[in-house]
Design a protein around this motif. Structure first.
Motif, PDB file in Angstrom:
ATOM      1  N   MET A 212       0.830  -1.208   0.000  1.00 60.54           N
ATOM      2  CA  MET A 212       0.000   0.000   0.000  1.00 60.54           C
ATOM      3  C   MET A 212       0.863   1.256   0.000  1.00 60.54           C
ATOM      4  SD  MET A 212      -2.792  -1.303   2.799  1.00 60.54           S
ATOM      5  CE  MET A 212      -3.551   0.308   2.962  1.00 60.54           C
ATOM      6  N   LEU A 213       1.970   1.205   0.745  1.00 65.07           N
ATOM      7  CA  LEU A 213       2.861   2.363   0.836  1.00 65.07           C
ATOM      8  C   LEU A 213       3.425   2.718  -0.530  1.00 65.07           C
ATOM      9  CD1 LEU A 213       4.130   4.326   2.891  1.00 65.07           C
ATOM     10  CD2 LEU A 213       6.003   2.716   3.148  1.00 65.07           C
ATOM     11  N   ASP A 214       3.674   1.710  -1.357  1.00 70.96           N
ATOM     12  CA  ASP A 214       4.201   1.952  -2.707  1.00 70.96           C
ATOM     13  C   ASP A 214       3.208   2.727  -3.568  1.00 70.96           C
ATOM     14  OD1 ASP A 214       6.652   0.901  -2.485  1.00 70.96           O
ATOM     15  OD2 ASP A 214       6.228  -1.004  -3.452  1.00 70.96           O
ATOM     16  N   LYS A 215       1.918   2.524  -3.296  1.00 72.41           N
ATOM     17  CA  LYS A 215       0.888   3.082  -4.181  1.00 72.41           C
ATOM     18  C   LYS A 215       0.298   4.387  -3.679  1.00 72.41           C
ATOM     19  CE  LYS A 215      -0.535  -1.614  -5.488  1.00 72.41           C
ATOM     20  NZ  LYS A 215      -1.652  -2.595  -5.477  1.00 72.41           N
ATOM     21  N   GLU A 216       0.600   4.757  -2.443  1.00 70.01           N
ATOM     22  CA  GLU A 216      -0.052   5.909  -1.822  1.00 70.01           C
ATOM     23  C   GLU A 216       0.720   7.202  -2.075  1.00 70.01           C
ATOM     24  OE1 GLU A 216      -2.542   8.138  -0.612  1.00 70.01           O
ATOM     25  OE2 GLU A 216      -3.105   6.039  -0.235  1.00 70.01           O
ATOM     26  N   ASP A 217      -0.012   8.270  -2.424  1.00 70.43           N
ATOM     27  CA  ASP A 217       0.589   9.580  -2.659  1.00 70.43           C
ATOM     28  C   ASP A 217       0.388  10.536  -1.486  1.00 70.43           C
ATOM     29  OD1 ASP A 217       1.403   8.833  -5.199  1.00 70.43           O
ATOM     30  OD2 ASP A 217      -0.526   9.333  -6.077  1.00 70.43           O
ATOM     31  N   ASN A 218      -0.648  10.316  -0.719  1.00 68.43           N
ATOM     32  CA  ASN A 218      -0.975  11.217   0.386  1.00 68.43           C
ATOM     33  C   ASN A 218       0.094  11.118   1.477  1.00 68.43           C
ATOM     34  OD1 ASN A 218      -2.206  11.993   3.028  1.00 68.43           O
ATOM     35  ND2 ASN A 218      -3.944  12.489   1.709  1.00 68.43           N
ATOM     36  N   ASP A 219       0.745  12.247   1.760  1.00 63.43           N
ATOM     37  CA  ASP A 219       1.855  12.229   2.717  1.00 63.43           C
ATOM     38  C   ASP A 219       1.411  11.811   4.108  1.00 63.43           C
ATOM     39  OD1 ASP A 219       3.642  12.956   0.799  1.00 63.43           O
ATOM     40  OD2 ASP A 219       3.543  15.109   1.236  1.00 63.43           O
ATOM     41  N   GLU A 220       0.243  12.288   4.542  1.00 64.41           N
ATOM     42  CA  GLU A 220      -0.230  11.945   5.882  1.00 64.41           C
ATOM     43  C   GLU A 220      -0.492  10.451   5.996  1.00 64.41           C
ATOM     44  OE1 GLU A 220      -3.554  14.258   7.027  1.00 64.41           O
ATOM     45  OE2 GLU A 220      -2.495  16.182   6.929  1.00 64.41           O
ATOM     46  N   LEU A 221      -1.081   9.875   4.955  1.00 66.24           N
ATOM     47  CA  LEU A 221      -1.340   8.435   4.980  1.00 66.24           C
ATOM     48  C   LEU A 221      -0.042   7.648   4.923  1.00 66.24           C
ATOM     49  CD1 LEU A 221      -4.481   8.151   2.676  1.00 66.24           C
ATOM     50  CD2 LEU A 221      -4.375   7.971   5.150  1.00 66.24           C
ATOM     51  N   ALA A 715      14.195   3.140  -0.051  1.00 65.41           N
ATOM     52  CA  ALA A 715      14.705   2.708  -1.347  1.00 65.41           C
ATOM     53  C   ALA A 715      13.638   2.041  -2.184  1.00 65.41           C
ATOM     54  CB  ALA A 715      15.879   1.755  -1.143  1.00 65.41           C
ATOM     55  N   MET A 716      12.547   1.612  -1.542  1.00 67.07           N
ATOM     56  CA  MET A 716      11.503   0.888  -2.258  1.00 67.07           C
ATOM     57  C   MET A 716      10.323   1.775  -2.658  1.00 67.07           C
ATOM     58  SD  MET A 716      12.380  -2.134  -2.614  1.00 67.07           S
ATOM     59  CE  MET A 716      14.060  -2.546  -2.287  1.00 67.07           C
ATOM     60  N   LEU A 717      10.277   2.991  -2.162  1.00 67.44           N
ATOM     61  CA  LEU A 717       9.085   3.804  -2.357  1.00 67.44           C
ATOM     62  C   LEU A 717       8.968   4.275  -3.798  1.00 67.44           C
ATOM     63  CD1 LEU A 717       9.164   5.969   0.871  1.00 67.44           C
ATOM     64  CD2 LEU A 717       7.999   3.808   0.458  1.00 67.44           C
ATOM     65  N   VAL A 718       7.744   4.231  -4.351  1.00 66.05           N
ATOM     66  CA  VAL A 718       7.483   4.695  -5.711  1.00 66.05           C
ATOM     67  C   VAL A 718       6.289   5.624  -5.683  1.00 66.05           C
ATOM     68  CG1 VAL A 718       6.964   3.998  -8.075  1.00 66.05           C
ATOM     69  CG2 VAL A 718       8.269   2.485  -6.605  1.00 66.05           C
ATOM     70  N   GLU A 719       6.403   6.738  -6.296  1.00 66.97           N
ATOM     71  CA  GLU A 719       5.271   7.641  -6.377  1.00 66.97           C
ATOM     72  C   GLU A 719       4.671   7.527  -7.769  1.00 66.97           C
ATOM     73  OE1 GLU A 719       6.626  11.104  -3.270  1.00 66.97           O
ATOM     74  OE2 GLU A 719       6.105  11.587  -5.319  1.00 66.97           O
ATOM     75  N   ASN A 720       3.418   7.150  -7.840  1.00 70.78           N
ATOM     76  CA  ASN A 720       2.733   6.977  -9.114  1.00 70.78           C
ATOM     77  C   ASN A 720       1.413   7.722  -9.021  1.00 70.78           C
ATOM     78  OD1 ASN A 720       1.451   6.214 -11.401  1.00 70.78           O
ATOM     79  ND2 ASN A 720       1.926   4.025 -11.209  1.00 70.78           N
ATOM     80  N   GLY A 721       1.318   8.826  -9.672  1.00 71.58           N
ATOM     81  CA  GLY A 721       0.119   9.638  -9.565  1.00 71.58           C
ATOM     82  C   GLY A 721      -1.107   8.970 -10.121  1.00 71.58           C
TER      83      GLY A 721
END
Length: 878
Positions: A212-221, A715-721
């Motif tokens: 879920m963290l990989d797919k989430e854009d909301n900083d608070e979440l 290192a694993m985080l991906v931001e995908n709008g």
């Protein structure tokens, strides 16, 4: 251990007492022989007997009891020689009573009998001699003789009674000790099983949250998700501690040797410790540059030793800090790795030190500590150090602090220095750190010592200043290449320090909450301030931040084998993030068939599966692959996290081992080890514009530009709008296509299920899988039950327990767990008594879920037919 062996332990000092007594009495007998003119030929025989007894004792020749009886027989011969002289006839009882008192300490009734027989034989000889020599037997002589005989009889009886009483006490104590040992074994076994069971839901929580963290854009979440991951990892650590403690108690620790770098261990350790370091405390790490670059040993245990010692120091320190000093001493076999951890905490009294290694003991003594714990950390540290062939010493003073020293033998694979600086001739360092601001003198000493050892080890120099005026003077006189400045000093002199950043590398040493201005040119070095990241900065020629690189295994065909669909879903989510094509098999037989018919680059194998377990499946796949000239790695993926597990799986033929819950850093390490380099690529991803020094210099990043995310996770985080928004707060109302009342009616707590799954869609998918798998699972359970195949029966009810809990059916999960424990204990009576009711409950839950999902083909007024499976031995009439 039999009765005599236990007596040997209880009376282990008695042979020496007997030997010393024989030596004293023998010497006295030799002197009396000379003084009274007795037979001189007996003197060398007495002396020789004493020498023989000492020889047997020193050489430990023959068993304990044989030596004791040999010494006794020789002493009794000497006593007989002493007693046959008429002048000694009425002195004998006193001497023999003294001897019997000594022999009472041996716990041997037989020796008392020998003494008693010897006395009566000697006394009988004297009576016959006195009669034959016409000695007048008046009433006084007769009464004296009778009194001595009665006294000796009573003395022997009393000695035997004392020994028998002791034997009864020892027998009761032995029985109680055996009972306590058995209870301890059962407790340790229970804790190991409990820990093993906890790892499965922890794996689901951490794994799904990472996805879920990989797919989430909301900083608070993202912050909230990271907190879930941190909490899950903390829970996993405590579960691991329980497993470690159980292995130590059961003497089942195994040392898994492998190559490692002390720099990598420290990097991982700092990332793990950083969130728990209180703001008012300082952690200083001082590493000798002469420590070899690559060592061979159990890096996992070494990591845990350091973690427990440092976290203990932080927990019991309210002011000051903790120093970690790591050095090495060369030996023929490699080195002794020496670790010293000192703190300025509450310290311990002598009594607390004595009890330090007791189970679940915490040295509180009414004083405040920062956080709780299981109270077993020092037991684990001592057990690990002992298993690795090392030793530990502890010095502590109340209200002043504690010092722990550890020495562990390690092999050396690369004797190069663990830290080196390229182009050190042109490097000139300056430190604007104002160490004098720390009120605790020990902390000032910690930093001074660390900096001194650093510059000596790197063979460079550092100019230190405490105020901006001295810094300006220094820069006029000396060409500085690197300036390390504390966050407080940086903020006070922001404009001036930033003006220097265009000419030299400025590094701000700060806590993770510190943020540079957007236009800043300086770099951030997160505390703790220690040698490894400093060396990274000195070796870096980059003025801009290297983009983060994410590991990919694009195109890799991975087969995941697990009999539990829930685990397959978690694994698929994790492996797909690496770009793998993921295929699944729910049994060993299916995996063998798929590997025979298809081509895969890697196989991840569960261990406990019904029918064919993971080890047998691996061997069959290897056999078929050999005939087809296929070669691919097979990695064990299991919740078995005992230290013996990795060694066992590797010995069986697996190429790697990953325990659940899956740690991404460990997964990547195994993938790098088992996959060809051509399968692994790295894609640059700029996630943060903040410039951070030295990111690219170590496989495990030393710096953390996003304080809320650990380095291995970042290192694993991906931001995908374009990804849809996940991880928002879920309520049961958001689960579509299901009757909530219907689920509740059949005993399912939907809120519990959603806590496991985090998403309504995933929860719906798991419900559908739960129903789809039920017919086959019921059939297999009843099959193994009727065949009394408890091994496979236990595996299946174990799976039923886990899946039922995941969908929120806690009552069915508890019933299945009771069947699982009965299966492990071979308690067929309990299973026969309860199997039918649990299976009926299972069928009712399935029926309720089907209705709630509107999957019944029957009308609402009709019930699904429930088949009855009577226990074996009962008639089953159609």
């Amino acid at each position: 251990m039999d009765h005599h062996e236990k007596n040997e332990d209880a009376f282990k000092s008695s042979p020496l007492m007997v030997l010393i007594s024989y030596t004293v009495l023998g010497s006295a007998l030799i002197m009396e022989t000379l003084l009274l003119g007795w037979e001189t030929w007996a003197i060398p025989l007495i002396a020789f007997s004493v020498i023989i007894c000492w020889g047997l004792h020193i050489t430990q020749f023959m068993s304990h009891r044989v030596r004791l009886y040999t010494c006794t027989l020789l002493m009794m011969v000497s006593f007989f020689y002493y007693g046959i002289h008429i002048t000694s006839a009425y002195d004998m009882p006193l001497v023999m009573m003294l001897i019997m008192m000594i022999y009472t300490t041996t716990g041997e009734v037989g020796l008392i009998n020998i003494c008693e027989v010897t006395y009566f034989c000697t006394m009988g000889y004297d009576i016959v001699t006195m009669i034959s020599t016409d000695v007048e037997w008046d009433s006084l002589l007769i009464s004296r003789t009778a009194l001595h005989i009665i006294l000796m009889f009573m003395s022997a009886w009393l000695a035997r009674a004392i020994i028998k009483k002791w034997s009864v006490v020892f027998h009761k104590s032995d029985a109680k000790i055996d009972e306590l040992n058995e209870s301890t074994k059962r407790m340790n076994s229970f804790m190991a099983n409990l820990s093993h069971e906890l790892r499965t839901p922890i794996n689901a929580i951490i794994g799904i949250t990472n996805v879920m963290l990989d797919k989430e854009d909301n900083d608070e979440l993202r912050v909230d998700m990271h907190e879930v991951i941190v909490a899950g990892r903390r829970m996993a650590e405590q579960v691991g501690d329980i497993l470690d403690y159980s292995e130590i108690e059961m003497n089942q620790l195994v040392v898994n040797k492998g190559s490692y770098m002390i720099a990598s261990i420290l990097n991982d350790l700092v990332v793990e410790l950083r969130p728990i370091i209180p703001k008012e405390l300082e952690l200083v790490i001082d590493v000798d540059a002469e420590v070899p670059a690559v060592l061979r040993g159990d890096s996992g245990k070494l990591h845990k030793i350091l973690y427990h010692l440092i976290s203990n120091g932080l927990k019991y320190t309210k002011e000051g800090g903790v120093l970690v000093h790591i050095t090495s001493v060369k030996q023929k076999y490699g080195i002794n790795l020496c670790i010293e951890v000192s703190d300025t905490g509450i310290g311990m009294t002598k009594d607390e030190l004595d009890r330090l290694y007791s189970r679940f003991y915490q040295a509180e003594s009414g004083r405040e500590v920062r956080s709780g714990g299981l109270g077993i950390s020092m037991v684990i540290v001592a057990g690990f150090v002992r298993s690795m062939g090392g030793f530990i010493t502890i010095d502590s003073t109340p209200d002043k602090g504690t010092n722990v020293r550890i020495s562990i033998p390690q092999e050396v694979e690369d004797d190069g220095r663990c830290m080196t600086v390229s182009n050190r001739e042109v490097i000139n360092l300056a430190g604007f750190l104002n160490i004098g601001k720390f009120s605790n003198p020990n902390v000032r000493e910690y930093y001074n010592s660390m900096i001194l050892n650093l510059v000596r080890g790197l063979r460079t120099s550092m100019h230190r200043v405490d105020n901006v005026d001295d810094l300006k003077k220094l820069l006029k006189k000396v060409r500085i290449t690197h300036l390390f400045v504390a966050d407080e000093e940086y903020l006070k002199n922001l404009d001036y320090i930033e003006s220097l950043a265009s000419e030299l590398k400025v590094v701000v040493v700060a806590r993770d909450s510190f943020e540079l201005p957007k236009s800043a040119k300086a770099h951030i070095l997160l505390k703790p301030f220690y040698c490894i990241p400093i060396v990274s900065i000195l070796n870096s020629n980059h003025t801009k931040k290297d983009p983060e690189k994410r590991m990919y295994c694009n195109g890799v065909r991975a087969l995941v084998v697990d009999d539990e669909p829930m685990n397959l879903n978690v694994a698929k989510g994790i492996f797909k993030r690496y770009g793998m094509q993921v295929f699944t098999a729910d049994s060993g037989a299916e995996a063998v068939k798929m590997c025979k018919e298809g081509n895969y680059d890697i196989v991840f194998m569960d261990h406990m599966m019904p029918g064919m377990d993971g080890v047998e499946t691996m061997k069959r796949i290897r056999y078929d692959a050999g005939k087809s000239h296929k070669d691919f790695p097979i990695v064990a993926l299991t919740a078995n996290a005992l230290s013996t597990a990795k060694e066992m799986f590797i010995a069986e033929g697996f190429d790697g081992f990953i325990s659940k819950p899956i740690e991404l850093s460990e997964l990547e390490r195994v993938l790098k080890h088992v996959l060809s380099k051509s399968f692994i690529t790295y894609i640059e991803e700029n996630k943060n514009e903040t410039e951070t020094a030295g990111d690219s210099l170590f496989a495990n990043p030393v710096y953390n530009p996003e304080p809320i995310v650990e380095a291995d996770t970042a290192a694993m985080l991906v931001e995908n709008g374009e990804d849809e928004k996940i991880g928002t707060e879920i309520s049961p109302d958001e689960v579509e296509g299901v009757s909530l009342a219907g689920l509740s009616k059949c005993g399912i707590d939907i809120n519990m299920g959603l806590k496991y799954c985090q998403e309504g869609d995933i929860y719906m998918m798991l419900l559908e899988q739960y129903v789809e798998e039920s017919d086959k699972k019921l059939e297999d359970i009843e099959k193994y039950y009727s065949e009394k195949d408890l091994e496979n029966y236990t595996i299946l009810v174990h799976a039923l327990k886990s899946t039922s809990l995941m969908i929120g059916c806690e009552s069915l999960s508890s019933e299945a767990k009771a069947l699982e424990m009965a299966g492990k204990q071979k308690n067929l009576e309990y299973i026969e008594k309860n199997n039918k009711s649990v299976m009926d409950h299972y069928k009712q839950v399935i029926s309720g879920i089907r209705k709630a999902l509107n999957k019944d083909n029957e009308s609402d007024d009709e019930d699904i037919e429930i088949l009855e499976f009577p226990p074996e031995g009962e008639d089953n009439e159609a």
